[in-house]
Write a protein that holds these residues in place. Structure first.
Motif: not given
Lengths: 343, 396
Positions: A46, A151, A232-233, A308-312, A316, B149-154, B224-225, B227-228, B378-379, B381
């Motif tokens: 980062q 979950r 974040s949620e 790297t990745y966002p979360r599912l 999904q 970030l909101q979707l989980g990717a730091l 993933i982004f 599909s989210r 999750p949606d 967010v």
């Protein structure tokens, strides 16, 4: 173990010694992984420095300092919480990690207990942590925690299967479920008749290796599978009400389990403690270091994905487990079986 | 409040809950009717970046109803303006949308200038346009990272903060303030641009283009982004317009409307060539995509403006004590978050008689109860992040 150390100690003392060593491995592994990956690798990715001051050299003391801070914190328990369950939950998580380490070999003689059903046992006890997570979520009397725990339960159960299928391929190929036996099978194996470096199963079971790493990522609830703790949620999911010492337990559990899964992957697919041409006593001394290096490699892959990745999303995530990973695992098992019978 | 209404009108849940409650005496259905869970997202919650409170009624993870509760950060700016002089007010309205403060000043100063019949010199208009576009870039670059970030990717969030810093340095170099420039004066600007600023801006703009490419690869190109965000939180164009949604959020729904092009001409926009980006889908991804393209477009605009920057003074002749003649005026601009307008009523004093502030985020979040019905937690967010609101802009 006693013979290599050239000391005669009774089995009781040995057991105590082994227990203490394994108990020490968990926070130690958590510290090393937390420092190397969470603090340093993530910061590097980062484009920031991370902690630099504590301890003098690149902030190596930061996590120890954090741990000491947690010990001083007030132990807050929600009024509505189920007190006893709330207090036990972090311990359950850490104990499941501890139980995994009991069967991971670090050298020809350096293993607490080489069970015949080692792999089976390791996977079974590692899934005990679900119970801890559920306990934490339910006992917190918090809606966020409850959502997180449910979950987590759904996710951990779904990803047990791909994990198991990934390991089954290795077991079929090695002809044994003992982790020590799997290491020997890789050390003594040969690639098309050439036995120079043995036959690490990642060469034949690379699909299994990928499956294992992905499923382990989900078992560890790390991004992209970190729905249960989605900060974040759900803020922190099942950990949201935990403070101080108990939160520290969860932290140690998280990174200790990461160490355990990385060590399992290294043992199953990368040859564990074995190094080509190193046998006997030397392997006992080099083994832990070799295992550590391989473990760090696997952990690097897992944390790389994590940062790297966002979360599912939850649905999904389930679809990925049931519709993609499990069929791949089954096909992999089938192909392995066919090859096993054919050759 | 609608949280107490029957949730049976949510899509996919046509269960007659009252009928089940009648049977509840039989004990057997007591366990089947699990009841709804009401959960407070906020006022302290990471997804609401500020103090928006969202009362969400959940059935499992599905949202049955959602109510935004606003006002936790109300600072009473509309009332405060009645007790301030015109030059003082720019300091206040800076803090409405704090990410793009400079852009907040522009419509108000525009309103005052129109009432007074003063026009800022061309150089001042150009510099105002450049700084407005820079604050748009700063806002959007942060959004492009923070959505990740909101979707989980730091990681993208840190890139967003890092690259925004270059732009903030530029704004600080020109105005003296990173966040709250307070640089506009009625009739022009406080100062001219500092020496070397233009060359520096050019080099920063190329960095921003690189950053946009990074975000396109790292965030928008991630499976993933996709599909989210694909198909999540779809706002049809006419419904969005009916709720008063504006700016990039509306353009992402296929409505080709941009005040820089379609509104009353202001600043230097009529003199430069730019494209208005739209996306037909109206989902969360298209909102991200439109902002990504608009960031690139803003960079192009800044470079054009720098090329065509006219020489001359930056301040028109205005009296020392500003008294605005009697009259009413409505001034609106295309701000990073959407349409921002001020309705200024003057009675000829040194301060306005009444100011009505139309801020973009207030209208943008008004669509939330409609939009959040039937989605998963999750949606929620994802949708909150993609609508991109600033709390100061909602509560004022």
């Amino acid at each position: 173990m006693t013979t290599t150390l050239a000391l005669q100690i009774g089995w009781g003392t040995t057991l105590a010694l082994k227990t203490v060593i394994v108990l020490a491995i968990i926070p130690l592994g958590a510290l090393v992984l937390g420092y190397v990956f969470l603090l340093k690798m993530m910061s590097h990715m980062q484009s920031r420095l991370g902690p630099m001051d504590p301890g003098g050299f690149h902030g190596w003391f930061q996590l120890v300092g954090d741990g000491m801070k947690f010990l001083q914190k007030e132990d807050i328990m929600p009024e509505q919480a189920d007190k006893r369950v709330f207090a036990t939950a972090p311990a359950v998580v850490v104990i499941s990690t501890f139980l995994v380490f009991l069967v991971i070999p670090m050298g020809p003689d350096l293993v607490v207990k080489d069970l015949d059903v080692g792999v089976f046992y390791a996977l079974a006890v590692s899934s005990l942590s679900v119970i801890g997570v559920l306990m934490a979520g339910w006992a917190s009397a918090n809606k966020y925690a409850l959502l997180g725990a449910l979950r987590a339960a759904g996710q951990l159960i779904a990803y047990e299967l791909p994990l198991l299928l990934a390991v089954t391929g290795v077991v079929v190929q090695a002809n044994t479920m003992s982790l020590q036996g799997i290491v020997y099978a890789q050390q003594d194996g040969s690639i098309f008749g050439w036995s120079g470096v043995g036959n690490p199963f990642i060469l034949t079971q690379f699909v299994g290796f990928l499956l294992f790493v992905v499923a382990a990522q989900a078992e560890l609830t790390q991004t992209p599978f970190d729905m249960p703790v989605a900060e974040s949620e759900l803020v922190a999911g099942y950990m949201v009400e935990y403070t101080g010492f108990r939160f520290l337990f969860f932290f140690i559990g998280e990174f200790g389990t990461a160490t355990a899964f990385a060590a399992l992957a290294a043992t199953l697919f990368l040859g564990g403690w074995s190094l080509p041409w190193v046998h006997g006593d030397a392997a006992n001394w080099l083994g832990p270091i070799v295992l550590f290096v391989k473990l760090m490699f696997v952990a690097f892959l897992m944390f790389w994905a994590r940062f790297t990745y966002p979360r599912l999303r939850e649905d999904q995530l389930q679809a990925l487990a049931w519709k993609v990973l499990i069929p791949i695992g089954l096909v992999n098992l089938l192909v392995t079986g066919v090859f096993k019978v054919a050759f | 409040m609608s949280t107490t209404e029957s949730p049976a009108n949510a899509p996919g849940f046509e269960v007659d809950r009252d009928a089940i409650r009648h049977l509840a005496d039989a004990q057997i259905n007591v366990e089947l009717d699990t009841g709804d869970m009401i959960i407070n997202l906020g006022p302290q919650h990471p997804a609401t970046h500020g103090t928006l409170r969202l009362v969400v009624r959940l059935d499992g993870e599905r949202v049955l109803a959602a109510d935004p509760v606003i006002g936790y950060m109300h600072r009473g700016y509309e009332k405060l303006t009645e007790f301030r002089t015109y030059p003082q007010i720019t300091t206040l309205i800076n803090r409405i949308d704090w990410l793009s403060s400079f852009a907040n000043e522009v419509p108000f100063v525009d309103a005052a200038e129109r009432l007074m019949g003063v026009e800022a010199p061309p150089r001042a208009a150009y510099i105002r346009t450049i700084l407005t576009e820079l604050s748009r870039i700063a806002t959007f670059v942060l959004f492009l990272g923070e959505m990740g970030l909101q979707l989980g990717a730091l990681t993208p969030a840190f890139y967003g903060f890092r690259d925004r810093e270059h732009v903030l340095n530029l704004i600080e170099g020109a105005t003296g303030g990173r966040f709250h420039p307070n640089f506009n004066r009625i009739g022009g600007l406080k100062d001219d641009l500092p020496w070397g600023w233009i060359a520096e801006t050019r080099s920063v703009m190329s960095k921003i283009l690189t950053a946009c490419d990074t975000f396109e690869d790292l965030v928008a190109g991630n499976e993933i982004f996709l599909s989210r965000t694909r198909g999540i939180g779809v706002i049809p164009g006419e419904i969005g317009a009916a709720y008063g949604v504006s700016g990039s959020n509306l353009r992402a729904s296929g409505v080709d409307w941009d005040l820089r092009r379609d509104g009353r001409p202001y600043l230097a926009y009529p003199e430069i060539d730019f494209q208005v980006w739209t996306h037909p889908d109206g989902d969360s991804f298209s909102r991200y995509w439109v902002r990504l393209q608009e960031t690139r477009e803003s960079v192009r605009m800044v470079l054009q403006l720098l090329d065509g920057l006219p020489a001359g003074p930056v301040m028109a002749k205005v009296p020392r004590i500003i008294k605005v003649p009697e009259g009413e005026v409505w001034a609106e601009t295309e701000n990073p978050l959407g349409q921002m307008g001020y309705y200024v009523v003057s009675k000829g004093a040194t301060g306005p008689f009444r100011v009505k502030i139309r801020s973009a985020s207030f209208s943008n979040v008004s669509i939330l109860p409609w939009l959040l019905k039937g989605v998963y937690v999750p949606d929620v967010v994802t949708i909150l992040a993609s609508l991109y609101f600033i709390l100061g802009d909602i509560d004022r």
